[in-house]
Design an enzyme around this catalytic site. Structure first.
Site, PDB file in Angstrom:
ATOM      1  CE  LYS A 171      -4.008  -2.010   2.351  1.00  0.00           C
ATOM      2  NZ  LYS A 171      -4.887  -1.953   3.539  1.00  0.00           N
ATOM      3  CG  HIS A 266      -0.414  -5.403   9.378  1.00  0.00           C
ATOM      4  ND1 HIS A 266      -0.737  -6.449  10.218  1.00  0.00           N
ATOM      5  CD2 HIS A 266      -1.199  -5.561   8.284  1.00  0.00           C
ATOM      6  CE1 HIS A 266      -1.661  -7.203   9.658  1.00  0.00           C
ATOM      7  NE2 HIS A 266      -1.958  -6.672   8.480  1.00  0.00           N
TER       8      HIS A 266
END
Length: 294
Positions: A171, A266
Protein backbone atom coordinates in the site's frame (compact mmCIF):
# COMPACT_ATOMS: atom_id res chain seq x y z
CA UNK A 1 -44.58 15.85 21.54
CA UNK A 2 -40.96 15.16 20.60
CA UNK A 3 -41.13 15.05 16.82
CA UNK A 4 -41.87 18.16 14.74
CA UNK A 5 -43.37 17.97 11.26
CA UNK A 6 -41.07 20.80 10.14
CA UNK A 7 -38.07 18.48 10.56
CA UNK A 8 -39.59 15.84 8.29
CA UNK A 9 -40.42 18.54 5.69
CA UNK A 10 -36.85 19.77 5.94
CA UNK A 11 -35.47 16.30 5.18
CA UNK A 12 -37.94 15.70 2.37
CA UNK A 13 -37.93 19.04 0.55
CA UNK A 14 -34.65 20.78 1.49
CA UNK A 15 -32.33 17.79 1.83
CA UNK A 16 -34.16 15.83 -0.89
CA UNK A 17 -34.09 12.63 1.13
CA UNK A 18 -36.09 9.68 -0.14
CA UNK A 19 -39.43 9.08 1.54
CA UNK A 20 -38.20 5.75 2.89
CA UNK A 21 -35.21 7.50 4.51
CA UNK A 22 -37.43 10.19 6.05
CA UNK A 23 -39.71 7.46 7.39
CA UNK A 24 -36.72 5.82 9.07
CA UNK A 25 -35.76 9.11 10.76
CA UNK A 26 -39.33 9.47 11.92
CA UNK A 27 -39.44 5.95 13.38
CA UNK A 28 -36.11 6.46 15.21
CA UNK A 29 -37.31 9.67 16.87
CA UNK A 30 -40.70 8.19 17.76
CA UNK A 31 -38.93 5.19 19.27
CA UNK A 32 -37.00 7.48 21.61
CA UNK A 33 -40.24 9.34 22.37
CA UNK A 34 -42.02 6.11 23.33
CA UNK A 35 -39.13 5.14 25.61
CA UNK A 36 -38.90 8.60 27.16
CA UNK A 37 -42.64 8.95 27.83
CA UNK A 38 -42.50 5.89 30.06
CA UNK A 39 -40.36 8.01 32.40
CA UNK A 40 -41.45 11.57 31.62
CA UNK A 41 -45.19 12.23 31.30
CA UNK A 42 -44.95 14.81 28.52
CA UNK A 43 -41.68 14.67 26.63
CA UNK A 44 -40.49 17.72 24.69
CA UNK A 45 -37.31 18.14 22.63
CA UNK A 46 -35.72 20.27 25.37
CA UNK A 47 -36.70 17.66 27.97
CA UNK A 48 -34.38 15.07 26.48
CA UNK A 49 -31.00 14.95 28.22
CA UNK A 50 -27.86 12.86 27.92
CA UNK A 51 -28.92 10.59 30.77
CA UNK A 52 -32.13 9.65 28.96
CA UNK A 53 -30.18 8.94 25.75
CA UNK A 54 -27.76 6.68 27.64
CA UNK A 55 -30.64 4.79 29.27
CA UNK A 56 -32.19 4.35 25.81
CA UNK A 57 -28.91 2.95 24.47
CA UNK A 58 -28.73 0.44 27.35
CA UNK A 59 -32.38 -0.49 26.75
CA UNK A 60 -31.68 -1.19 23.06
CA UNK A 61 -28.55 -3.20 23.88
CA UNK A 62 -30.49 -5.31 26.38
CA UNK A 63 -33.01 -6.05 23.63
CA UNK A 64 -30.18 -7.35 21.43
CA UNK A 65 -29.90 -4.44 18.99
CA UNK A 66 -26.68 -4.54 17.01
CA UNK A 67 -24.17 -1.68 17.54
CA UNK A 68 -24.63 -0.63 13.89
CA UNK A 69 -28.41 -0.29 14.40
CA UNK A 70 -28.01 1.73 17.59
CA UNK A 71 -25.45 4.05 15.99
CA UNK A 72 -27.78 4.61 13.02
CA UNK A 73 -30.59 5.63 15.38
CA UNK A 74 -28.23 7.98 17.24
CA UNK A 75 -27.25 9.49 13.89
CA UNK A 76 -30.92 10.26 13.21
CA UNK A 77 -31.19 11.99 16.58
CA UNK A 78 -28.00 13.99 15.97
CA UNK A 79 -29.38 15.31 12.67
CA UNK A 80 -32.65 16.18 14.40
CA UNK A 81 -31.03 18.12 17.22
CA UNK A 82 -28.73 20.02 14.88
CA UNK A 83 -31.89 21.11 13.06
CA UNK A 84 -33.54 22.20 16.33
CA UNK A 85 -30.42 24.10 17.45
CA UNK A 86 -30.28 26.04 14.19
CA UNK A 87 -33.92 27.03 14.61
CA UNK A 88 -33.43 28.01 18.25
CA UNK A 89 -35.97 25.46 19.50
CA UNK A 90 -33.45 23.95 21.93
CA UNK A 91 -30.37 25.38 23.59
CA UNK A 92 -28.45 22.17 24.24
CA UNK A 93 -27.72 19.11 22.11
CA UNK A 94 -28.20 16.09 24.43
CA UNK A 95 -26.14 13.91 22.07
CA UNK A 96 -23.06 16.13 22.13
CA UNK A 97 -21.17 13.91 24.59
CA UNK A 98 -22.84 10.63 23.68
CA UNK A 99 -20.69 7.87 22.19
CA UNK A 100 -22.44 4.94 20.59
CA UNK A 101 -21.46 1.32 21.20
CA UNK A 102 -18.39 0.14 19.32
CA UNK A 103 -18.85 -2.25 16.44
CA UNK A 104 -17.29 -5.62 17.13
CA UNK A 105 -14.78 -6.51 14.46
CA UNK A 106 -15.26 -10.03 13.08
CA UNK A 107 -12.30 -12.31 13.61
CA UNK A 108 -10.34 -13.16 10.45
CA UNK A 109 -11.32 -16.35 8.66
CA UNK A 110 -8.41 -18.75 8.23
CA UNK A 111 -7.74 -22.36 7.25
CA UNK A 112 -6.23 -24.98 9.51
CA UNK A 113 -2.72 -26.15 8.70
CA UNK A 114 -3.93 -29.67 7.94
CA UNK A 115 -6.38 -28.29 5.35
CA UNK A 116 -3.60 -26.31 3.67
CA UNK A 117 -1.34 -29.38 3.67
CA UNK A 118 -4.09 -31.42 2.05
CA UNK A 119 -4.74 -28.72 -0.55
CA UNK A 120 -1.10 -28.29 -1.54
CA UNK A 121 0.02 -31.92 -1.24
CA UNK A 122 -3.00 -34.06 -2.19
CA UNK A 123 -5.38 -32.05 -4.38
CA UNK A 124 -5.04 -32.23 -8.17
CA UNK A 125 -4.81 -28.76 -9.73
CA UNK A 126 -4.84 -30.08 -13.27
CA UNK A 127 -2.22 -30.62 -15.93
CA UNK A 128 -0.23 -28.05 -17.88
CA UNK A 129 0.63 -24.42 -17.36
CA UNK A 130 -2.60 -23.27 -15.66
CA UNK A 131 -2.60 -26.10 -13.12
CA UNK A 132 1.03 -25.38 -12.24
CA UNK A 133 0.38 -21.62 -12.02
CA UNK A 134 -2.74 -21.99 -9.87
CA UNK A 135 -0.94 -24.27 -7.41
CA UNK A 136 1.96 -21.80 -7.30
CA UNK A 137 -0.40 -18.89 -6.54
CA UNK A 138 -2.02 -20.72 -3.61
CA UNK A 139 1.40 -21.73 -2.30
CA UNK A 140 2.74 -18.18 -2.70
CA UNK A 141 -0.15 -16.67 -0.71
CA UNK A 142 0.25 -19.24 2.07
CA UNK A 143 4.06 -19.03 2.21
CA UNK A 144 4.38 -15.22 2.14
CA UNK A 145 1.09 -13.68 3.36
CA UNK A 146 1.16 -11.11 0.56
CA UNK A 147 -1.93 -9.24 -0.58
CA UNK A 148 -3.75 -9.94 -3.84
CA UNK A 149 -2.56 -6.68 -5.40
CA UNK A 150 1.00 -7.44 -4.33
CA UNK A 151 0.96 -10.89 -5.91
CA UNK A 152 -0.46 -9.60 -9.19
CA UNK A 153 2.09 -6.78 -9.23
CA UNK A 154 5.10 -9.10 -8.87
CA UNK A 155 7.64 -8.92 -11.70
CA UNK A 156 10.35 -11.45 -12.49
CA UNK A 157 12.99 -9.02 -11.25
CA UNK A 158 11.28 -8.89 -7.83
CA UNK A 159 12.13 -12.54 -7.13
CA UNK A 160 15.78 -12.95 -6.17
CA UNK A 161 16.67 -16.65 -6.10
CA UNK A 162 20.25 -15.98 -5.03
CA UNK A 163 19.26 -14.25 -1.78
CA UNK A 164 15.88 -16.02 -1.37
CA UNK A 165 14.02 -12.72 -1.11
CA UNK A 166 10.89 -11.37 -2.79
CA UNK A 167 10.50 -7.60 -3.14
CA UNK A 168 6.85 -6.65 -2.64
CA UNK A 169 5.25 -3.29 -3.35
CA UNK A 170 2.41 -2.77 -0.89
CA UNK A 171 0.00 0.00 0.00
CA UNK A 172 1.09 3.56 -0.82
CA UNK A 173 3.94 2.04 -2.88
CA UNK A 174 5.75 1.00 0.28
CA UNK A 175 8.21 -1.80 -0.46
CA UNK A 176 9.27 -4.65 1.79
CA UNK A 177 11.31 -7.85 1.48
CA UNK A 178 9.83 -11.28 2.21
CA UNK A 179 12.21 -14.23 2.63
CA UNK A 180 11.34 -17.66 1.22
CA UNK A 181 12.54 -21.17 1.97
CA UNK A 182 13.93 -23.97 -0.20
CA UNK A 183 10.53 -25.56 -0.74
CA UNK A 184 9.02 -22.37 -2.16
CA UNK A 185 12.19 -21.81 -4.20
CA UNK A 186 11.80 -25.23 -5.84
CA UNK A 187 8.14 -24.56 -6.57
CA UNK A 188 8.89 -21.16 -8.10
CA UNK A 189 11.69 -22.52 -10.29
CA UNK A 190 9.39 -25.29 -11.52
CA UNK A 191 6.65 -22.75 -12.28
CA UNK A 192 9.07 -20.46 -14.14
CA UNK A 193 10.27 -23.37 -16.29
CA UNK A 194 6.71 -24.46 -17.15
CA UNK A 195 5.68 -20.86 -17.82
CA UNK A 196 8.61 -20.10 -20.07
CA UNK A 197 7.96 -23.24 -22.07
CA UNK A 198 4.20 -22.73 -22.40
CA UNK A 199 4.07 -18.94 -22.91
CA UNK A 200 6.24 -17.66 -25.75
CA UNK A 201 5.53 -13.93 -25.48
CA UNK A 202 5.34 -12.44 -22.02
CA UNK A 203 5.26 -9.19 -20.07
CA UNK A 204 7.55 -8.56 -17.08
CA UNK A 205 4.95 -10.09 -14.76
CA UNK A 206 5.84 -13.14 -12.69
CA UNK A 207 2.30 -14.53 -12.82
CA UNK A 208 0.69 -14.39 -16.26
CA UNK A 209 -2.24 -15.62 -18.32
CA UNK A 210 -1.78 -17.99 -21.25
CA UNK A 211 -1.46 -14.96 -23.55
CA UNK A 212 1.54 -13.78 -21.52
CA UNK A 213 -0.18 -10.76 -19.96
CA UNK A 214 -0.50 -9.95 -16.27
CA UNK A 215 -3.34 -11.54 -14.31
CA UNK A 216 -6.54 -9.73 -13.35
CA UNK A 217 -7.64 -9.68 -9.66
CA UNK A 218 -10.88 -11.45 -10.61
CA UNK A 219 -8.96 -14.35 -12.18
CA UNK A 220 -6.90 -14.89 -9.03
CA UNK A 221 -9.91 -14.52 -6.70
CA UNK A 222 -11.85 -17.05 -8.77
CA UNK A 223 -9.09 -19.67 -8.83
CA UNK A 224 -8.47 -19.28 -5.09
CA UNK A 225 -12.17 -19.71 -4.30
CA UNK A 226 -12.45 -22.71 -6.61
CA UNK A 227 -9.48 -24.51 -5.08
CA UNK A 228 -10.22 -23.68 -1.43
CA UNK A 229 -13.68 -25.16 -1.99
CA UNK A 230 -11.99 -28.53 -2.48
CA UNK A 231 -10.88 -28.71 1.17
CA UNK A 232 -13.12 -26.38 3.22
CA UNK A 233 -16.74 -25.28 3.41
CA UNK A 234 -16.20 -21.85 5.01
CA UNK A 235 -18.27 -19.13 3.36
CA UNK A 236 -15.33 -16.80 2.78
CA UNK A 237 -12.74 -18.29 0.41
CA UNK A 238 -10.71 -15.33 -0.83
CA UNK A 239 -6.99 -14.55 -1.25
CA UNK A 240 -7.22 -12.55 1.98
CA UNK A 241 -8.22 -15.72 3.83
CA UNK A 242 -4.85 -17.17 2.79
CA UNK A 243 -3.14 -14.04 4.12
CA UNK A 244 -4.93 -14.60 7.45
CA UNK A 245 -3.95 -18.28 7.30
CA UNK A 246 -0.28 -17.36 6.85
CA UNK A 247 -0.33 -14.99 9.85
CA UNK A 248 -2.18 -17.42 12.10
CA UNK A 249 0.15 -20.29 11.17
CA UNK A 250 3.19 -18.11 11.89
CA UNK A 251 1.82 -17.11 15.30
CA UNK A 252 0.85 -20.67 16.19
CA UNK A 253 4.36 -21.84 15.37
CA UNK A 254 6.20 -19.37 17.56
CA UNK A 255 6.71 -16.21 15.48
CA UNK A 256 6.50 -12.94 17.41
CA UNK A 257 3.95 -10.27 16.50
CA UNK A 258 6.61 -7.75 15.47
CA UNK A 259 8.01 -10.10 12.84
CA UNK A 260 4.56 -10.97 11.53
CA UNK A 261 3.77 -7.24 11.33
CA UNK A 262 6.82 -6.64 9.13
CA UNK A 263 6.11 -9.65 6.89
CA UNK A 264 2.50 -8.56 6.36
CA UNK A 265 3.43 -4.92 5.78
CA UNK A 266 1.13 -3.59 8.51
CA UNK A 267 1.59 0.04 9.55
CA UNK A 268 0.57 -0.61 13.15
CA UNK A 269 1.08 -3.50 15.54
CA UNK A 270 -2.54 -3.07 16.60
CA UNK A 271 -3.62 -4.36 13.18
CA UNK A 272 -1.51 -7.50 13.62
CA UNK A 273 -2.82 -8.14 17.15
CA UNK A 274 -6.14 -9.36 15.73
CA UNK A 275 -4.39 -12.68 15.09
CA UNK A 276 -3.77 -13.21 18.81
CA UNK A 277 -7.55 -13.10 19.27
CA UNK A 278 -7.97 -15.58 16.42
CA UNK A 279 -5.51 -17.98 18.03
CA UNK A 280 -7.17 -17.60 21.42
CA UNK A 281 -10.57 -18.42 19.91
CA UNK A 282 -9.03 -21.54 18.38
CA UNK A 283 -7.60 -22.53 21.77
CA UNK A 284 -11.03 -22.12 23.36
CA UNK A 285 -12.56 -24.43 20.73
CA UNK A 286 -9.90 -27.07 21.38
CA UNK A 287 -10.45 -26.77 25.14
CA UNK A 288 -14.23 -27.07 24.86
CA UNK A 289 -13.92 -30.11 22.63
CA UNK A 290 -11.20 -31.90 24.62
CA UNK A 291 -11.61 -31.11 28.30
CA UNK A 292 -13.96 -33.50 30.15
CA UNK A 293 -15.44 -30.72 32.29
CA UNK A 294 -15.73 -28.14 29.49
Amino acid sequence: MLLTDSFLDYLLYERNYAESTVKRYQMDILELQKFGEEQIEELTPSGVDAELIREWIIFMMDRGCAPATINRKLSSLRTYYKFLLRRGEVEVDPLQKITGPKKTKPLPVFLREKDMDRLLDDIDFGEGFEGCRDHMIIEMFYATGMRLSELIGLDDEDVDFSTSLIKVTGKRNKQRLIPFDEELKRSMREYVNVRNEAVSVRSDAFFVRENGKRLYPSIVSSLVKRNLSKVVTVKKRSPHVLRHTFATAMLNNGADLGSIKELLGHESLATTEIYTHTTFEELKKVYNQAHPRA
